[in-house]
Design a protein around this motif. Structure first.
Motif, PDB file in Angstrom:
ATOM      1  N   PHE A   1       0.813  -1.217   0.000  1.00  0.00           N
ATOM      2  CA  PHE A   1       0.000   0.000   0.000  1.00  0.00           C
ATOM      3  C   PHE A   1       0.846   1.266   0.000  1.00  0.00           C
ATOM      4  O   PHE A   1       0.378   2.323  -0.414  1.00  0.00           O
ATOM      5  CB  PHE A   1      -0.984   0.004   1.179  1.00  0.00           C
ATOM      6  CG  PHE A   1      -2.193  -0.819   0.900  1.00  0.00           C
ATOM      7  CD1 PHE A   1      -3.156  -0.385   0.005  1.00  0.00           C
ATOM      8  CD2 PHE A   1      -2.369  -2.040   1.508  1.00  0.00           C
ATOM      9  CE1 PHE A   1      -4.267  -1.153  -0.276  1.00  0.00           C
ATOM     10  CE2 PHE A   1      -3.475  -2.818   1.242  1.00  0.00           C
ATOM     11  CZ  PHE A   1      -4.426  -2.371   0.340  1.00  0.00           C
TER      12      PHE A   1
ATOM     13  N   THR B   1       1.223   2.414  -3.654  1.00  0.00           N
ATOM     14  CA  THR B   1       0.037   2.814  -4.409  1.00  0.00           C
ATOM     15  C   THR B   1      -0.205   4.317  -4.284  1.00  0.00           C
ATOM     16  O   THR B   1       0.237   4.937  -3.325  1.00  0.00           O
ATOM     17  CB  THR B   1      -1.214   2.054  -3.923  1.00  0.00           C
ATOM     18  OG1 THR B   1      -1.434   2.367  -2.554  1.00  0.00           O
ATOM     19  CG2 THR B   1      -1.059   0.568  -4.118  1.00  0.00           C
TER      20      THR B   1
ATOM     21  N   LEU C   1      -2.696   5.843  -3.336  1.00  0.00           N
ATOM     22  CA  LEU C   1      -3.790   6.089  -2.385  1.00  0.00           C
ATOM     23  C   LEU C   1      -3.238   6.779  -1.142  1.00  0.00           C
ATOM     24  O   LEU C   1      -3.467   6.345  -0.026  1.00  0.00           O
ATOM     25  CB  LEU C   1      -4.447   4.762  -2.005  1.00  0.00           C
ATOM     26  CG  LEU C   1      -4.971   3.939  -3.168  1.00  0.00           C
ATOM     27  CD1 LEU C   1      -5.309   2.535  -2.716  1.00  0.00           C
ATOM     28  CD2 LEU C   1      -6.173   4.616  -3.777  1.00  0.00           C
ATOM     29  N   TYR C   2      -2.491   7.840  -1.350  1.00  0.00           N
ATOM     30  CA  TYR C   2      -1.700   8.433  -0.278  1.00  0.00           C
ATOM     31  C   TYR C   2      -2.481   8.745   0.995  1.00  0.00           C
ATOM     32  O   TYR C   2      -2.030   8.374   2.067  1.00  0.00           O
ATOM     33  CB  TYR C   2      -0.976   9.690  -0.790  1.00  0.00           C
ATOM     34  CG  TYR C   2       0.044  10.174   0.191  1.00  0.00           C
ATOM     35  CD1 TYR C   2       1.259   9.528   0.313  1.00  0.00           C
ATOM     36  CD2 TYR C   2      -0.218  11.251   1.028  1.00  0.00           C
ATOM     37  CE1 TYR C   2       2.199   9.932   1.220  1.00  0.00           C
ATOM     38  CE2 TYR C   2       0.715  11.661   1.936  1.00  0.00           C
ATOM     39  CZ  TYR C   2       1.924  11.009   2.031  1.00  0.00           C
ATOM     40  OH  TYR C   2       2.842  11.422   2.938  1.00  0.00           O
TER      41      TYR C   2
ATOM     42  N   LEU D   1      -5.064   7.385   2.211  1.00  0.00           N
ATOM     43  CA  LEU D   1      -5.712   6.207   2.790  1.00  0.00           C
ATOM     44  C   LEU D   1      -4.775   5.026   3.010  1.00  0.00           C
ATOM     45  O   LEU D   1      -5.216   3.987   3.492  1.00  0.00           O
ATOM     46  CB  LEU D   1      -6.848   5.747   1.870  1.00  0.00           C
ATOM     47  CG  LEU D   1      -7.949   6.758   1.602  1.00  0.00           C
ATOM     48  CD1 LEU D   1      -8.880   6.231   0.540  1.00  0.00           C
ATOM     49  CD2 LEU D   1      -8.690   7.081   2.871  1.00  0.00           C
ATOM     50  N   LYS D   2      -3.499   5.172   2.667  1.00  0.00           N
ATOM     51  CA  LYS D   2      -2.640   4.001   2.641  1.00  0.00           C
ATOM     52  C   LYS D   2      -2.457   3.358   4.013  1.00  0.00           C
ATOM     53  O   LYS D   2      -2.445   2.141   4.119  1.00  0.00           O
ATOM     54  CB  LYS D   2      -1.294   4.319   2.000  1.00  0.00           C
ATOM     55  CG  LYS D   2      -0.449   5.300   2.741  1.00  0.00           C
ATOM     56  CD  LYS D   2       0.817   5.573   1.962  1.00  0.00           C
ATOM     57  CE  LYS D   2       1.711   6.474   2.777  1.00  0.00           C
ATOM     58  NZ  LYS D   2       2.998   6.648   2.173  1.00  0.00           N
TER      59      LYS D   2
ATOM     60  N   LEU E   1      -5.838   1.648   4.923  1.00  0.00           N
ATOM     61  CA  LEU E   1      -6.039   0.463   4.083  1.00  0.00           C
ATOM     62  C   LEU E   1      -5.107  -0.678   4.469  1.00  0.00           C
ATOM     63  O   LEU E   1      -5.524  -1.841   4.498  1.00  0.00           O
ATOM     64  CB  LEU E   1      -5.847   0.818   2.614  1.00  0.00           C
ATOM     65  CG  LEU E   1      -6.980   1.590   1.957  1.00  0.00           C
ATOM     66  CD1 LEU E   1      -6.574   2.044   0.564  1.00  0.00           C
ATOM     67  CD2 LEU E   1      -8.229   0.736   1.886  1.00  0.00           C
TER      68      LEU E   1
ATOM     69  N   PHE F   1      -5.610   8.850 -11.985  1.00  0.00           N
ATOM     70  CA  PHE F   1      -5.559   7.824 -10.942  1.00  0.00           C
ATOM     71  C   PHE F   1      -5.339   6.431 -11.506  1.00  0.00           C
ATOM     72  O   PHE F   1      -4.471   5.702 -11.034  1.00  0.00           O
ATOM     73  CB  PHE F   1      -6.834   7.842 -10.092  1.00  0.00           C
ATOM     74  CG  PHE F   1      -6.886   6.710  -9.114  1.00  0.00           C
ATOM     75  CD1 PHE F   1      -6.109   6.747  -7.978  1.00  0.00           C
ATOM     76  CD2 PHE F   1      -7.663   5.590  -9.352  1.00  0.00           C
ATOM     77  CE1 PHE F   1      -6.114   5.692  -7.074  1.00  0.00           C
ATOM     78  CE2 PHE F   1      -7.681   4.528  -8.470  1.00  0.00           C
ATOM     79  CZ  PHE F   1      -6.903   4.582  -7.323  1.00  0.00           C
TER      80      PHE F   1
ATOM     81  N   PHE G   1      -2.344   3.961 -10.628  1.00  0.00           N
ATOM     82  CA  PHE G   1      -2.622   2.749  -9.850  1.00  0.00           C
ATOM     83  C   PHE G   1      -2.112   1.506 -10.574  1.00  0.00           C
ATOM     84  O   PHE G   1      -1.474   0.644  -9.969  1.00  0.00           O
ATOM     85  CB  PHE G   1      -4.118   2.631  -9.560  1.00  0.00           C
ATOM     86  CG  PHE G   1      -4.461   1.469  -8.687  1.00  0.00           C
ATOM     87  CD1 PHE G   1      -4.146   1.487  -7.340  1.00  0.00           C
ATOM     88  CD2 PHE G   1      -5.084   0.352  -9.213  1.00  0.00           C
ATOM     89  CE1 PHE G   1      -4.445   0.404  -6.522  1.00  0.00           C
ATOM     90  CE2 PHE G   1      -5.382  -0.734  -8.408  1.00  0.00           C
ATOM     91  CZ  PHE G   1      -5.067  -0.707  -7.060  1.00  0.00           C
TER      92      PHE G   1
END
Length: 183
Positions: free
Chosen positions: A54, A57, A59-60, A62-63, A66, A142, A146
């Protein structure tokens, strides 16, 4: 030849740059934290691999959440996942270049042209709360980012899993490994 005094030996050793010195200190401190966790080597290694995955990814925001949630679902060590995902925060100076490379690789994989440069001065403050700005600016970048990140994250997670499992197993059973290595 006579050995030098320990203080003289330390002066002859070249010093690391500040960022690498900080990284070494962080790694040393958290390495011992990971070794001291009371859990199985598989659980700690899987948690570390999830955190590393993670971290790569895009998804900075939320990493961390997550990685902890996926570690909880997989019933592996959540602390190891949180520590491993934090490694990317220590390496923050290198992450923009990595994210750009992941984005460009994702565009190449998806056979899409890279997005044109967006000038944020064309947007008013009112525009940022509407969905169309997100769908025009963030969303098109995105998916390539991703997809590109998966080509870095998956091999890194597999490598970290194997490495962490080996290191933790070795640290917890030193007499077994010394017998194997001495044969």
């Amino acid at each position: 030849m006579q050995d030098q005094h320990p203080s003289l030996r330390e002066k002859n050793v070249p010093r690391l740059p500040r960022s690498l010195s900080q990284f070494k200190q962080w790694l040393t401190a958290h390495h011992m934290t990971l070794m001291a966790i009371a859990d199985t080597p598989h659980s700690i290694a899987l948690g570390s691999a999830i955190g590393i995955f993670f971290g790569f990814t895009p998804l900075y925001p939320l990493k961390t959440l997550l990685s902890i949630a996926v570690a909880w679902i997989c019933r592996c060590n959540k602390i190891a996942a949180a520590i491993a995902v934090t490694l990317h925060d220590v390496m923050i100076w290198a992450m923009p270049a990595l994210y750009l490379a992941e984005y460009q690789f994702g565009c190449w994989i998806l056979n899409r042209p890279a997005a044109q440069r967006v000038h944020f001065r064309q947007f008013r403050l009112h525009d940022y709360v509407h969905w169309h700005v997100f769908s025009r600016v963030v969303w098109p970048t995105f998916w390539p980012a991703f997809v590109g990140s998966l080509f870095v994250a998956i091999p890194s997670a597999i490598l970290i899993y194997c490495l962490m499992r080996l290191l933790i197993s070795r640290a917890r059973a030193p007499e077994k490994w010394t017998r194997i290595l001495s044969c």
